[in-house]
Design a protein around this motif. Structure first.
Motif, PDB file in Angstrom:
ATOM      1  N   ARG A  80       0.822  -1.192   0.000  1.00 10.75           N
ATOM      2  CA  ARG A  80       0.000   0.000   0.000  1.00 10.75           C
ATOM      3  C   ARG A  80       0.864   1.252   0.000  1.00 10.75           C
ATOM      4  NH1 ARG A  80      -4.511   1.483   4.599  1.00 10.75           N
ATOM      5  NH2 ARG A  80      -5.175   3.467   3.706  1.00 10.75           N
ATOM      6  N   TYR A 114       2.294   1.842  -3.422  1.00 16.59           N
ATOM      7  CA  TYR A 114       1.241   2.334  -4.300  1.00 16.59           C
ATOM      8  C   TYR A 114       1.025   3.827  -4.117  1.00 16.59           C
ATOM      9  CZ  TYR A 114      -3.520   3.321  -5.669  1.00 16.59           C
ATOM     10  OH  TYR A 114      -4.621   3.893  -6.200  1.00 16.59           O
ATOM     11  N   VAL A 165       1.423   7.025  -6.762  1.00 18.19           N
ATOM     12  CA  VAL A 165       0.389   8.034  -6.993  1.00 18.19           C
ATOM     13  C   VAL A 165       0.950   9.422  -6.745  1.00 18.19           C
ATOM     14  CG1 VAL A 165      -1.816   8.949  -6.185  1.00 18.19           C
ATOM     15  CG2 VAL A 165      -1.527   6.486  -6.488  1.00 18.19           C
ATOM     16  N   THR A 175      -5.449   7.833 -13.684  1.00 17.10           N
ATOM     17  CA  THR A 175      -4.507   6.737 -13.883  1.00 17.10           C
ATOM     18  C   THR A 175      -5.227   5.440 -13.518  1.00 17.10           C
ATOM     19  OG1 THR A 175      -3.618   6.710 -11.626  1.00 17.10           O
ATOM     20  CG2 THR A 175      -2.634   8.289 -13.176  1.00 17.10           C
ATOM     21  N   GLU A 232      -4.803   3.579 -11.172  1.00 15.43           N
ATOM     22  CA  GLU A 232      -4.891   3.373  -9.737  1.00 15.43           C
ATOM     23  C   GLU A 232      -5.627   4.481  -8.991  1.00 15.43           C
ATOM     24  OE1 GLU A 232      -0.702   3.049  -8.990  1.00 15.43           O
ATOM     25  OE2 GLU A 232      -0.793   0.875  -9.007  1.00 15.43           O
ATOM     26  N   ALA A 233      -5.805   5.642  -9.626  1.00 14.33           N
ATOM     27  CA  ALA A 233      -6.374   6.756  -8.878  1.00 14.33           C
ATOM     28  C   ALA A 233      -6.989   7.798  -9.797  1.00 14.33           C
ATOM     29  CB  ALA A 233      -5.308   7.405  -7.996  1.00 14.33           C
ATOM     30  N   VAL A 265      -8.548   6.864  -4.371  1.00 20.45           N
ATOM     31  CA  VAL A 265      -7.837   5.614  -4.604  1.00 20.45           C
ATOM     32  C   VAL A 265      -8.872   4.500  -4.679  1.00 20.45           C
ATOM     33  CG1 VAL A 265      -6.047   4.046  -3.789  1.00 20.45           C
ATOM     34  CG2 VAL A 265      -5.871   6.501  -3.313  1.00 20.45           C
ATOM     35  N   GLU A 266      -9.123   4.032  -5.889  1.00 19.66           N
ATOM     36  CA  GLU A 266     -10.205   3.072  -6.101  1.00 19.66           C
ATOM     37  C   GLU A 266      -9.946   1.756  -5.386  1.00 19.66           C
ATOM     38  OE1 GLU A 266     -12.683   1.062  -9.816  1.00 19.66           O
ATOM     39  OE2 GLU A 266     -11.022   2.456 -10.188  1.00 19.66           O
ATOM     40  N   ARG A 267      -8.694   1.327  -5.358  1.00 20.27           N
ATOM     41  CA  ARG A 267      -8.365   0.037  -4.765  1.00 20.27           C
ATOM     42  C   ARG A 267      -8.779  -0.021  -3.299  1.00 20.27           C
ATOM     43  NH1 ARG A 267      -2.244  -1.938  -5.060  1.00 20.27           N
ATOM     44  NH2 ARG A 267      -2.784  -1.838  -7.276  1.00 20.27           N
TER      45      ARG A 267
END
Length: 203
Positions: free
Chosen positions: A2, A5, A9, A86, A88-89, A102-104
């Motif tokens: 995390r 990640y 970002v 992106t 990831e975000a 942050v979608e994850r």
């Protein structure tokens, strides 16, 4: 995982902030006349664009490593506002406040203005004209290298600016930790009369 990640970002967001600094004429002080002309035209092209929409690929590589990482994204920019997407975000910046979704993790992160974090570099670069080259899209381009006057996290910034459109085609930032990050623009649209970037507060 995390933490790595979030670093990716934040690196991308900071990169966009630096990109805006140059386009808005905030990043460079005294430099050679050729570089001055090129960067001045790039700033004017952005100012007169009435907003841009661009697709890009970001490559990151560490010194001594044969492999790096890359991802694709899109950005809409108008003035000092932007919306960055992106894999990831999703990030919004309205010129004052910025949020990243942050979608994850289904998480919203709030950051300060990336341009403000880079204000220490305002008028802090020495620029040099490096000649002409061919951009990844096959168009003729000028090469400009920026070196900070004071030691900091950034060692150098390499700009490849299209000769006829005056827009950046590729930007590479090399950090003192040996990490090199490159944004390569694959498609850029201007004059789309887009409205001011809207920031959605998801807190």
């Amino acid at each position: 995982m995390r933490r790595e990640y979030k670093v990716r970002v934040w690196r991308c967001i900071a990169f966009v902030g630096l990109f805006l600094c140059f386009l808005l004429g905030l990043g460079v002080g005294a430099y050679a006349q050729n570089a001055n002309d090129i960067l001045g035209k790039a700033a004017a092209a952005y100012e007169n664009s009435n907003g841009i929409s661009a697709s890009f690929t970001m490559f990151t590589r560490s010194a001594g490593q044969n492999a790096g990482e890359s991802f694709e994204g899109t950005i809409q920019m108008k003035g000092d506002k932007f919306t960055l997407v992106t894999p990831e975000a999703l990030t919004w910046f309205n010129g004052t406040t910025q949020w990243t979704y942050v979608e994850r993790n289904d998480e919203v992160l709030q950051f300060t203005n990336p341009a403000l974090l880079l204000n220490s570099y305002k008028k802090g670069f020495t620029a040099a004209y490096k000649g002409e080259s061919t951009a990844p899209n096959g168009k003729a381009a000028y090469d400009v290298e920026l070196t900070p006057k004071k030691k900091g996290d950034i060692v150098k910034v390499e700009l490849q600016i299209e000769k006829y459109s005056n827009f950046p085609a590729r930007i590479t930032v090399t950090s003192k930790n040996g990490v090199s990050s490159t944004i390569q623009i694959s498609q850029l649209k201007t004059g789309i009369n887009q409205p001011d970037v809207e920031v959605i507060d998801l807190r």
